[in-house]
Design a protein around this motif. Structure first.
Motif, PDB file in Angstrom:
ATOM      1  N   SER A 132       0.847  -1.193   0.000  1.00 44.92           N
ATOM      2  CA  SER A 132       0.000   0.000   0.000  1.00 44.92           C
ATOM      3  C   SER A 132       0.880   1.240   0.000  1.00 44.92           C
ATOM      4  O   SER A 132       1.993   1.229   0.512  1.00 44.92           O
ATOM      5  CB  SER A 132      -0.932   0.019   1.219  1.00 44.92           C
ATOM      6  N   VAL A 133       0.368   2.291  -0.610  1.00 46.35           N
ATOM      7  CA  VAL A 133       1.043   3.594  -0.626  1.00 46.35           C
ATOM      8  C   VAL A 133       0.029   4.641  -0.200  1.00 46.35           C
ATOM      9  O   VAL A 133      -1.021   4.798  -0.837  1.00 46.35           O
ATOM     10  CB  VAL A 133       1.599   3.938  -2.016  1.00 46.35           C
ATOM     11  N   LYS A 134       0.308   5.347   0.885  1.00 43.79           N
ATOM     12  CA  LYS A 134      -0.572   6.400   1.354  1.00 43.79           C
ATOM     13  C   LYS A 134       0.195   7.715   1.393  1.00 43.79           C
ATOM     14  O   LYS A 134       1.357   7.745   1.802  1.00 43.79           O
ATOM     15  CB  LYS A 134      -1.144   6.072   2.730  1.00 43.79           C
ATOM     16  N   THR A 135      -0.464   8.775   0.963  1.00 44.94           N
ATOM     17  CA  THR A 135       0.164  10.099   0.948  1.00 44.94           C
ATOM     18  C   THR A 135      -0.603  11.006   1.888  1.00 44.94           C
ATOM     19  O   THR A 135      -1.796  11.226   1.712  1.00 44.94           O
ATOM     20  CB  THR A 135       0.156  10.688  -0.473  1.00 44.94           C
ATOM     21  N   PHE A 136       0.112  11.519   2.906  1.00 43.16           N
ATOM     22  CA  PHE A 136      -0.543  12.281   3.958  1.00 43.16           C
ATOM     23  C   PHE A 136      -0.174  13.763   3.904  1.00 43.16           C
ATOM     24  O   PHE A 136       0.944  14.130   3.536  1.00 43.16           O
ATOM     25  CB  PHE A 136      -0.164  11.731   5.338  1.00 43.16           C
TER      26      PHE A 136
ATOM     27  N   PRO B 290      -5.559  11.084  -1.807  1.00 48.72           N
ATOM     28  CA  PRO B 290      -5.903   9.775  -2.376  1.00 48.72           C
ATOM     29  C   PRO B 290      -5.130   9.511  -3.671  1.00 48.72           C
ATOM     30  O   PRO B 290      -4.956  10.410  -4.497  1.00 48.72           O
ATOM     31  CB  PRO B 290      -7.408   9.894  -2.648  1.00 48.72           C
ATOM     32  N   THR B 291      -4.649   8.289  -3.827  1.00 54.36           N
ATOM     33  CA  THR B 291      -4.015   7.851  -5.066  1.00 54.36           C
ATOM     34  C   THR B 291      -4.561   6.475  -5.426  1.00 54.36           C
ATOM     35  O   THR B 291      -5.276   5.860  -4.635  1.00 54.36           O
ATOM     36  CB  THR B 291      -2.482   7.788  -4.929  1.00 54.36           C
ATOM     37  N   GLU B 292      -4.193   6.009  -6.592  1.00 52.36           N
ATOM     38  CA  GLU B 292      -4.761   4.759  -7.099  1.00 52.36           C
ATOM     39  C   GLU B 292      -3.648   3.817  -7.553  1.00 52.36           C
ATOM     40  O   GLU B 292      -2.642   4.251  -8.131  1.00 52.36           O
ATOM     41  CB  GLU B 292      -5.694   5.083  -8.279  1.00 52.36           C
TER      42      GLU B 292
ATOM     43  N   LEU C  81      -1.245   2.056  -6.086  1.00 54.05           N
ATOM     44  CA  LEU C  81       0.099   2.214  -5.527  1.00 54.05           C
ATOM     45  C   LEU C  81       0.900   3.320  -6.218  1.00 54.05           C
ATOM     46  O   LEU C  81       2.137   3.316  -6.192  1.00 54.05           O
ATOM     47  CB  LEU C  81       0.891   0.897  -5.621  1.00 54.05           C
ATOM     48  N   TYR C  82       0.212   4.270  -6.828  1.00 53.49           N
ATOM     49  CA  TYR C  82       0.909   5.328  -7.566  1.00 53.49           C
ATOM     50  C   TYR C  82       1.528   6.347  -6.607  1.00 53.49           C
ATOM     51  O   TYR C  82       0.884   6.797  -5.670  1.00 53.49           O
ATOM     52  CB  TYR C  82      -0.058   6.036  -8.515  1.00 53.49           C
ATOM     53  N   ARG C  83       2.793   6.696  -6.856  1.00 50.50           N
ATOM     54  CA  ARG C  83       3.503   7.674  -6.035  1.00 50.50           C
ATOM     55  C   ARG C  83       3.690   8.954  -6.850  1.00 50.50           C
ATOM     56  O   ARG C  83       4.703   9.149  -7.525  1.00 50.50           O
ATOM     57  CB  ARG C  83       4.864   7.137  -5.603  1.00 50.50           C
ATOM     58  N   ALA C  84       2.719   9.826  -6.771  1.00 49.51           N
ATOM     59  CA  ALA C  84       2.732  11.042  -7.593  1.00 49.51           C
ATOM     60  C   ALA C  84       3.899  11.952  -7.244  1.00 49.51           C
ATOM     61  O   ALA C  84       4.570  12.500  -8.123  1.00 49.51           O
ATOM     62  CB  ALA C  84       1.411  11.785  -7.432  1.00 49.51           C
ATOM     63  N   PHE C  85       4.165  12.118  -5.961  1.00 47.94           N
ATOM     64  CA  PHE C  85       5.170  13.087  -5.542  1.00 47.94           C
ATOM     65  C   PHE C  85       6.582  12.562  -5.769  1.00 47.94           C
ATOM     66  O   PHE C  85       7.470  13.304  -6.185  1.00 47.94           O
ATOM     67  CB  PHE C  85       4.930  13.485  -4.084  1.00 47.94           C
ATOM     68  N   SER C  86       6.811  11.288  -5.505  1.00 41.99           N
ATOM     69  CA  SER C  86       8.114  10.698  -5.804  1.00 41.99           C
ATOM     70  C   SER C  86       8.396  10.717  -7.299  1.00 41.99           C
ATOM     71  O   SER C  86       9.548  10.823  -7.728  1.00 41.99           O
ATOM     72  CB  SER C  86       8.184   9.253  -5.294  1.00 41.99           C
ATOM     73  N   SER C  87       7.323  10.632  -8.092  1.00 41.16           N
ATOM     74  CA  SER C  87       7.471  10.648  -9.552  1.00 41.16           C
ATOM     75  C   SER C  87       7.593  12.063 -10.106  1.00 41.16           C
ATOM     76  O   SER C  87       7.816  12.231 -11.308  1.00 41.16           O
ATOM     77  CB  SER C  87       6.269   9.951 -10.202  1.00 41.16           C
ATOM     78  N   GLY C  88       7.427  13.056  -9.237  1.00 37.49           N
ATOM     79  CA  GLY C  88       7.531  14.439  -9.691  1.00 37.49           C
ATOM     80  C   GLY C  88       6.297  14.927 -10.433  1.00 37.49           C
ATOM     81  O   GLY C  88       6.337  15.976 -11.091  1.00 37.49           O
ATOM     82  N   LYS C  89       5.198  14.197 -10.322  1.00 38.10           N
ATOM     83  CA  LYS C  89       3.974  14.558 -11.046  1.00 38.10           C
ATOM     84  C   LYS C  89       3.067  15.410 -10.149  1.00 38.10           C
ATOM     85  O   LYS C  89       1.970  15.008  -9.767  1.00 38.10           O
ATOM     86  CB  LYS C  89       3.236  13.306 -11.510  1.00 38.10           C
ATOM     87  N   TYR C  90       3.539  16.595  -9.820  1.00 40.75           N
ATOM     88  CA  TYR C  90       2.758  17.502  -8.983  1.00 40.75           C
ATOM     89  C   TYR C  90       3.167  18.939  -9.279  1.00 40.75           C
ATOM     90  O   TYR C  90       4.202  19.197  -9.905  1.00 40.75           O
ATOM     91  CB  TYR C  90       2.971  17.186  -7.500  1.00 40.75           C
ATOM     92  N   LYS C  91       2.329  19.865  -8.815  1.00 42.92           N
ATOM     93  CA  LYS C  91       2.626  21.286  -8.977  1.00 42.92           C
ATOM     94  C   LYS C  91       2.106  22.028  -7.756  1.00 42.92           C
ATOM     95  O   LYS C  91       0.911  21.951  -7.425  1.00 42.92           O
ATOM     96  CB  LYS C  91       1.961  21.839 -10.236  1.00 42.92           C
ATOM     97  N   VAL C  92       2.991  22.755  -7.076  1.00 44.30           N
ATOM     98  CA  VAL C  92       2.609  23.575  -5.927  1.00 44.30           C
ATOM     99  C   VAL C  92       2.561  25.029  -6.366  1.00 44.30           C
ATOM    100  O   VAL C  92       3.518  25.541  -6.943  1.00 44.30           O
ATOM    101  CB  VAL C  92       3.607  23.408  -4.765  1.00 44.30           C
TER     102      VAL C  92
ATOM    103  N   ASN D 299      -3.451   9.070 -10.604  1.00 50.70           N
ATOM    104  CA  ASN D 299      -3.025   7.772 -11.132  1.00 50.70           C
ATOM    105  C   ASN D 299      -2.135   8.001 -12.348  1.00 50.70           C
ATOM    106  O   ASN D 299      -1.714   9.128 -12.613  1.00 50.70           O
ATOM    107  CB  ASN D 299      -4.246   6.901 -11.486  1.00 50.70           C
ATOM    108  N   LYS D 300      -1.846   6.955 -13.081  1.00 47.73           N
ATOM    109  CA  LYS D 300      -0.957   7.055 -14.242  1.00 47.73           C
ATOM    110  C   LYS D 300      -1.680   7.559 -15.490  1.00 47.73           C
ATOM    111  O   LYS D 300      -1.075   7.671 -16.557  1.00 47.73           O
ATOM    112  CB  LYS D 300      -0.337   5.688 -14.535  1.00 47.73           C
TER     113      LYS D 300
END
Length: 293
Positions: free
Chosen positions: A117-121, A138-140, A142-153, A168-169
């Motif tokens: 499981s992968v949870k992002t808090f 929430p992710t789907e 086991l996707y790791r959006a932040f480790s993958s760099g798929k985010y924008k702040v 998700n992917k």
């Protein structure tokens, strides 16, 4: 020389006991819902305790070897746990004036050597090194959006920020909205109902938002986007995201500081709102004011 040796032993013993008490206190606060922001601190303390334990081992040859074996076993378990915990990633984003921060932590649980499981808090700092879990991203699958760099702040202002990330992917973008130092209203109100009317971008009057009959018509430059109030998802007390259909991007609307929903369920006359699309690109939010039609 002997006296110095005894003094060193006493100092080592005191530090040893202090580290054990520190470890126990961490376990106690964990039961209260407080967790270390960085997991490695816990394991570093265990390493320190093991090192001091070696220095405090018995002079008896046989007893000393038993103690060495116990220390070696604990060392193995601690190293294994540290390697597993190294999969957990912490991301900290500060406002431009460094008065506000966003802390996001990806926690990976493993089973038989594989991610189970992968949870992002979303975390809030407590006592400097600790944090409290206040929300979840929430992710789907086991996707790791932040480790993958798929985010924008995006810090819209010093006290307002958005975090857009891939759910998700499959390019499904979600958004979290942060409003720092805002006083929460006494009662819950719907943002969608409060913004009825026409709104104009203060910097670019050609950009408008017209809200009527539960339809939200957003004009940006030469493009027009239409959103349905039925597809609105409110974020806390002060923001709402409209899910689009087709290839159009989702629309995000955030109440600015000083904006209040009065007894008529509408925003006060001096209220302003930020409007922008939910995107992983550099999306500039416009500051809109309400105008008479």
């Amino acid at each position: 020389m002997l006296k110095n040796h005894k003094k060193i032993k006493i100092v080592v013993g005191v530090v040893f006991v202090m580290l054990i008490l520190l470890l126990l206190s961490m376990e106690i606060v964990k039961r209260k819902g407080y967790y270390l922001i960085y997991d490695w601190i816990y394991f570093a303390i265990v390493y320190g305790i093991l090192f001091l334990a070696i220095m405090l081992c018995s002079k008896n040859k046989y007893l000393r070897w038993i103690e060495y074996v116990v220390i070696l076993v604990i060392l193995g378990f601690n190293t294994k746990a540290l390697l597993d915990a190294s999969e957990n990633k912490v991301f900290i984003f500060n406002s431009h004036n460094f008065k506000n921060e966003i802390i996001i932590k990806e926690v990976v649980n493993k089973k038989h050597g594989k991610d189970s499981s992968v949870k992002t808090f979303d975390l809030k700092r407590r006592f400097y090194l600790f944090s409290k879990r206040v929300d979840e991203y929430p992710t789907e699958n086991l996707y790791r959006a932040f480790s993958s760099g798929k985010y924008k702040v995006n810090w819209i202002s010093e006290n307002i920020a958005t975090v857009n990330y891939l759910y998700n992917k499959y390019e499904d973008i979600k958004q979290h909205v942060y409003t720092f130092n805002f006083k929460e209203p006494i009662s819950y109100n719907y943002v969608t109902a409060s913004i009825t009317g026409k709104w104009v971008d203060k910097e670019n009057p050609n950009n408008t938002l017209i809200v009527q009959n539960n339809k939200f018509i957003y004009k940006k430059g030469e493009e027009t986007f239409v959103y349905d109030g039925a597809n609105a998802v409110q974020k806390g007390y002060r923001a709402v995201v409209f899910q689009a259909s087709g290839l159009a991007p989702d629309l995000s609307i955030i109440l600015n500081e000083g904006s209040k929903i009065d007894s008529s369920c509408l925003l006060n006359k001096e209220a302003t709102i930020f409007i922008g699309h939910v995107s992983l690109k550099d999306e500039k939010y416009g500051l809109f004011k309400k105008v008479d039609r």
